[in-house]
Every structure is written in structure tokens, then in C-alpha cells.
Design a protein around this motif. Structure first.
Motif, PDB file in Angstrom:
ATOM      1  N   LEU A  59       0.907  -1.292  -0.041  1.00 47.66           N
ATOM      2  CA  LEU A  59       0.003  -0.108   0.088  1.00 47.66           C
ATOM      3  C   LEU A  59       0.939   1.390   0.084  1.00 47.66           C
ATOM      4  N   ALA A  60       0.149   2.380  -0.413  1.00 49.73           N
ATOM      5  CA  ALA A  60       0.792   3.508  -0.400  1.00 49.73           C
ATOM      6  C   ALA A  60       0.016   4.664   0.231  1.00 49.73           C
ATOM      7  N   THR A  61       0.731   5.742   0.549  1.00 51.73           N
ATOM      8  CA  THR A  61      -0.352   6.690   1.457  1.00 51.73           C
ATOM      9  C   THR A  61      -0.251   8.045   0.255  1.00 51.73           C
ATOM     10  N   GLY A  62      -0.937   9.181   0.733  1.00 51.53           N
ATOM     11  CA  GLY A  62      -0.973  10.422  -0.141  1.00 51.53           C
ATOM     12  C   GLY A  62      -2.406  10.562  -0.756  1.00 51.53           C
ATOM     13  N   SER A  63      -2.778  11.697  -1.075  1.00 52.01           N
ATOM     14  CA  SER A  63      -3.900  12.293  -1.279  1.00 52.01           C
ATOM     15  C   SER A  63      -4.349  11.277  -2.438  1.00 52.01           C
ATOM     16  N   THR A  64      -3.653  10.970  -3.632  1.00 56.89           N
ATOM     17  CA  THR A  64      -4.074  10.181  -4.624  1.00 56.89           C
ATOM     18  C   THR A  64      -4.882   9.001  -4.139  1.00 56.89           C
ATOM     19  N   GLN A  65      -4.497   8.073  -2.933  1.00 58.06           N
ATOM     20  CA  GLN A  65      -4.895   6.735  -2.603  1.00 58.06           C
ATOM     21  C   GLN A  65      -6.163   7.048  -1.817  1.00 58.06           C
ATOM     22  N   SER A 101       1.886  10.965  10.359  1.00 51.53           N
ATOM     23  CA  SER A 101       2.425   9.600  10.313  1.00 51.53           C
ATOM     24  C   SER A 101       1.580   8.869   9.262  1.00 51.53           C
ATOM     25  N   PHE A 102       2.614   7.948   8.314  1.00 52.20           N
ATOM     26  CA  PHE A 102       1.798   7.177   7.383  1.00 52.20           C
ATOM     27  C   PHE A 102       0.966   6.113   7.874  1.00 52.20           C
ATOM     28  N   ARG A 103       1.451   5.717   9.116  1.00 49.70           N
ATOM     29  CA  ARG A 103       0.599   4.881  10.253  1.00 49.70           C
ATOM     30  C   ARG A 103      -0.907   5.489  10.413  1.00 49.70           C
ATOM     31  N   LEU A 112       0.635   1.797  -5.845  1.00 51.66           N
ATOM     32  CA  LEU A 112       1.654   2.945  -5.946  1.00 51.66           C
ATOM     33  C   LEU A 112       1.093   4.194  -6.391  1.00 51.66           C
ATOM     34  N   GLY A 113       1.781   5.317  -5.600  1.00 51.51           N
ATOM     35  CA  GLY A 113       1.432   6.578  -6.458  1.00 51.51           C
ATOM     36  C   GLY A 113       2.717   7.131  -7.024  1.00 51.51           C
ATOM     37  N   ILE A 114       2.669   8.407  -7.678  1.00 55.62           N
ATOM     38  CA  ILE A 114       3.788   9.129  -8.285  1.00 55.62           C
ATOM     39  C   ILE A 114       3.979  10.475  -7.815  1.00 55.62           C
ATOM     40  N   GLY A 115       5.197  10.719  -7.361  1.00 61.56           N
ATOM     41  CA  GLY A 115       5.495  12.306  -6.708  1.00 61.56           C
ATOM     42  C   GLY A 115       5.803  13.096  -8.021  1.00 61.56           C
ATOM     43  N   ARG A 116       5.694  14.357  -7.795  1.00 60.32           N
ATOM     44  CA  ARG A 116       5.742  15.218  -8.936  1.00 60.32           C
ATOM     45  C   ARG A 116       7.212  15.247  -9.629  1.00 60.32           C
ATOM     46  N   GLY A 161       8.758  12.324  -9.964  1.00 66.04           N
ATOM     47  CA  GLY A 161       8.622  11.115 -10.584  1.00 66.04           C
ATOM     48  C   GLY A 161       9.128   9.973  -9.671  1.00 66.04           C
ATOM     49  N   HIS A 162       9.122  10.329  -8.227  1.00 61.36           N
ATOM     50  CA  HIS A 162       9.478   9.127  -7.406  1.00 61.36           C
ATOM     51  C   HIS A 162       8.238   8.262  -7.034  1.00 61.36           C
ATOM     52  N   ILE A 163       8.722   7.018  -6.720  1.00 64.41           N
ATOM     53  CA  ILE A 163       7.713   5.867  -6.319  1.00 64.41           C
ATOM     54  C   ILE A 163       8.080   5.676  -4.942  1.00 64.41           C
ATOM     55  N   GLY A 164       7.289   5.324  -3.993  1.00 61.83           N
ATOM     56  CA  GLY A 164       7.610   5.131  -2.621  1.00 61.83           C
ATOM     57  C   GLY A 164       8.272   6.435  -2.223  1.00 61.83           C
ATOM     58  N   PHE A 165       9.497   6.278  -1.396  1.00 62.72           N
ATOM     59  CA  PHE A 165      10.181   7.779  -1.564  1.00 62.72           C
ATOM     60  C   PHE A 165      11.298   7.593  -2.129  1.00 62.72           C
ATOM     61  N   ALA A 169      -0.541  18.226 -12.247  1.00 56.77           N
ATOM     62  CA  ALA A 169       0.989  18.392 -11.536  1.00 56.77           C
ATOM     63  C   ALA A 169       1.478  17.055 -11.642  1.00 56.77           C
ATOM     64  N   LYS A 170       0.922  16.055 -11.991  1.00 58.04           N
ATOM     65  CA  LYS A 170       1.783  14.475 -12.353  1.00 58.04           C
ATOM     66  C   LYS A 170       2.081  14.485 -13.644  1.00 58.04           C
ATOM     67  N   ALA A 171       1.643  15.398 -14.499  1.00 61.71           N
ATOM     68  CA  ALA A 171       1.542  15.023 -16.158  1.00 61.71           C
ATOM     69  C   ALA A 171       2.625  14.686 -16.503  1.00 61.71           C
TER      70      ALA A 171
HETATM   71  C1  F6R Z   1       3.610   7.472  -0.247  1.00 60.44           C
HETATM   72  C2  F6R Z   1       4.292   7.222  -1.542  1.00 60.44           C
HETATM   73  C3  F6R Z   1       4.613   8.438  -2.255  1.00 60.44           C
HETATM   74  C4  F6R Z   1       3.418   9.032  -3.091  1.00 60.44           C
HETATM   75  C5  F6R Z   1       3.730  10.278  -3.872  1.00 60.44           C
HETATM   76  C6  F6R Z   1       2.209  10.890  -4.582  1.00 60.44           C
HETATM   77  O1  F6R Z   1       3.614   6.408   0.451  1.00 60.44           O
HETATM   78  O2  F6R Z   1       4.898   6.265  -1.727  1.00 60.44           O
HETATM   79  O3  F6R Z   1       5.439   7.918  -3.250  1.00 60.44           O
HETATM   80  O4  F6R Z   1       2.722   8.282  -3.602  1.00 60.44           O
HETATM   81  O5  F6R Z   1       4.547  11.171  -3.321  1.00 60.44           O
HETATM   82  O6  F6R Z   1       1.865  11.400  -3.355  1.00 60.44           O
HETATM   83  P1  F6R Z   1       0.203  12.203  -3.537  1.00 60.44           P
HETATM   84  O7  F6R Z   1      -0.908  10.819  -3.789  1.00 60.44           O
HETATM   85  O8  F6R Z   1      -0.012  12.764  -2.224  1.00 60.44           O
HETATM   86  O9  F6R Z   1       0.400  13.164  -4.639  1.00 60.44           O
END
Ligand code: F6R
Length: 275
Positions: free
Chosen positions: A45-51, A90-92, A143-147, A149-153, A213-215
Motif C-alpha cells: 500500500l501507498a499513502t498520499g492524497s491520490t490513494q 505519520s503514514f500509520r 503505488l502513487g507518483i511524486g511530482r 517522478g518518485h515511487i515510494g520515497f 501536477a503529475k502530467a
Molecule cells: C507515499 C508514497 C509516495 C506518494 C507520492 C504521491 O506512501 O509512496 O510515493 O505516492 O508522493 O503522493 P500524492 O498522492 O499525495 O500526490
């Protein structure tokens, strides 16, 4: 011949959805199918607003369709370093609020890296890797993607062979995650995260991306070269990765038509590859 084409022309299946609501429903449908097919699913599982929309749908399916999580085990990708588990950011805490408090996953089947890192950093990370491995490995990793391009951190310039370890967060990621911390409150500068090597060992990957923002990150991950500068590009190395994007997040993809055709052909010829 045609089957070979479907298998080799695209490493990733790209699902285009019209908006965030459709994306969340589709993602939930895929996860629900996976749980129905294998009730003892090992789910990353991932955290973040996308999920948030996906988790809301899973909670709804538990309540309304009796989706049973009693045999599911979960493995979260990451956790902030130095933040008590009880801190609302916290992600927990995020996972409890959005999913764990509302479904029937037994607490001893929930795994989240220990960000308090009591004792030795390396030992904590090795222990998490070991928990994943000894459970039999992750069946499906969300997974989500950061702006950036990260996955996880796994921030830019993370090794594509990396394992669970501590990563220092970039300024951009800190900025993106600033909301939620009180003004003046110290924000964690580092996270413990599964590595790219760890993520690529999951049997299936399901990646969600929403919003303008993710395009750029999505286009680089799907159509750019595989590079440690955009760690999501490592998804191209995985044999069973699916990326769900809404219209805004898909804006910079150049081969949308090809993805739609590939999906149609896959539906006809190798439906087992779908969800
Ligand atoms: C968090 C994680 C990160 C997020 C990414 C997108 O567990 O793995 O890679 O998925 O930072 O975050 P949001 O969804 O908040 O844009």
C-alpha cells in the motif's frame, strides 16, 4: 504472432480514465478482484492524497459488499523518520484513518516500516525486507507518483537496485507534503522506504496518478528513458505493471491512442493480464 506483439510492444498497460472519481473506482475494482481471487492477498500500500479515493471505495465495498480482509496482509511502502506513529501526519495514522480503522484486517497482518528507527537503521530496514520475503512476497503493490517522478520515497538519483533504506526527502517533496504540519512545526526530512529493487519484486504493480501536477512525471515514467533520475521509469522494467491515469495526469502522454488499442487487444487476446 499477435500475442507476441501484445506482450512485447508495451511493458505497461495504461488505463485512461476521465477523472479522479473514475480512477478511484477502477483502482478499487482491480484491488477488490485481486482480493476475491486470492483472499490471503499480500497487498502493498501507498499513502498520499491520490490513494484516498481508492481506500474510500475499499471501505465501501467492505461495508456494502462484505468484502473480507480477514486474511489479507498489508505492507506499506514507507514511513517518515522520527515522527511518532500517533502523529496525525505519520503514514500509520493516515492508513488508520483512511482504511485500517474501517475494515477487518487483523492488526498483526499490518506492516509499516518503523520510522522511529529505535536501534540500528540498517537492522530496521533489513527486518522489513525480511518480513516481506518471509511472508512469500507482495502479490500486488499499489503505488502513487511524486511530482519529481518518485515511487515510494525513492527520490531522483536513487539506485534502481535499491532496497529498503532511509532516504533524505527533496525540497520539492517536503513542499508537497507541507500541508498538514502546523505552521512552525518541524517536518521530517527523511523517510524509510522500500527500494526500487524491492518494489520491482512485487508480482503485480498498480500505479495511480491524478491531476495536472503529475502530467510531466507520468510522461517521463511511461515514455521516457529508464533512469534513476525518474525512479518511476523503472516501472518499465516490470512484466506486469498497470498505470491508471486521469485525463489531467495523461495530458503529456504522446501515445494515448496506442495505449487504448493495446488495452482493447489485451482484452481480446490475453484477458488474464487484465484485472
Ligand atoms: C507515499 C508514497 C509516495 C506518494 C507520492 C504521491 O506512501 O509512496 O510515493 O505516492 O508522493 O503522493 P500524492 O498522492 O499525495 O500526490
Amino acid at each position: 504472432m499477435i500475442l507476441a506483439w501484445v506482450g512485447s510492444a508495451l511493458t505497461m498497460l495504461v488505463f485512461l480514465t476521465k477523472d479522479y472519481e473514475e480512477l478511484s473506482r477502477e483502482a478499487a475494482r482491480m484491488v477488490i478482484n485481486a482480493i476475491r481471487r486470492k483472499p490471503a492477498l499480500r497487498l502493498g500500500l501507498a499513502t498520499g492524497s491520490t490513494q484516498a479515493g481508492l481506500y474510500a471505495e475499499l471501505v465501501r465495498a467492505h461495508r456494502e459488499e462484505k468484502l473480507d480482509f480477514s486474511r489479507v496482509s498489508t505492507f506499506n511502502l514507507d514511513e517518515y523518520v522520527g515522527l511518532p506513529a500517533k502523529h496525525p501526519q505519520s503514514f500509520r495514522s493516515f492508513m488508520s484513518r483512511n482504511l485500517f480503522d474501517h475494515v477487518n484486517i487483523p492488526p498483526n497482518q499490518i506492516h509499516i516500516p518503523d520510522g522511529t528507527l529505535r536501534g540500528n537503521f540498517d537492522e530496521t530496514c533489513a527486518k522489513y525486507e525480511n518480513e516481506i520475503r518471509s511472508s512469500g512476497g507482495i502479490d500486488l503493490q499499489v503505488l502513487g507518483i511524486g511530482r519529481d517522478g518518485h515511487i515510494g520515497f525513492n527520490e531522483p538519483a536513487s539506485s534502481l537496485a535499491s532496497r529498503t533504506r532511509v532516504k533524505i526527502l527533496t525540497r520539492q517533496t517536503l513542499e508537497d507534503n507541507r500541508a498538514g504540519f502546523a505552521p512552525g512545526e518541524e517536518q521530517p526530512q527523511a523517510a524509510i522506504t522500500m527500494g526500487i529493487g524491492t518494489i520491482l519484486e512485487a508480482r503485480r504493480l498498480l500505479v495511480l496518478a491524478s491531476g495536472t501536477a503529475k502530467a510531466r512525471a507520468v510522461a517521463m515514467a511511461v515514455e521516457g528513458p529508464v533512469t534513476a533520475s525518474v525512479t518511476a521509469s523503472a516501472l518499465q522494467l516490470h512484466p506486469d505493471a498497470t498505470i491508471l491515469v486521469d485525463r489531467e495526469a495523461a495530458a503529456e502522454l504522446r501515445r494515448k491512442e496506442d495505449y487504448e488499442r493495446a488495452l482493447e487487444m489485451t482484452r481480446k487476446l490475453t484477458p488474464g493480464r487484465l484485472w
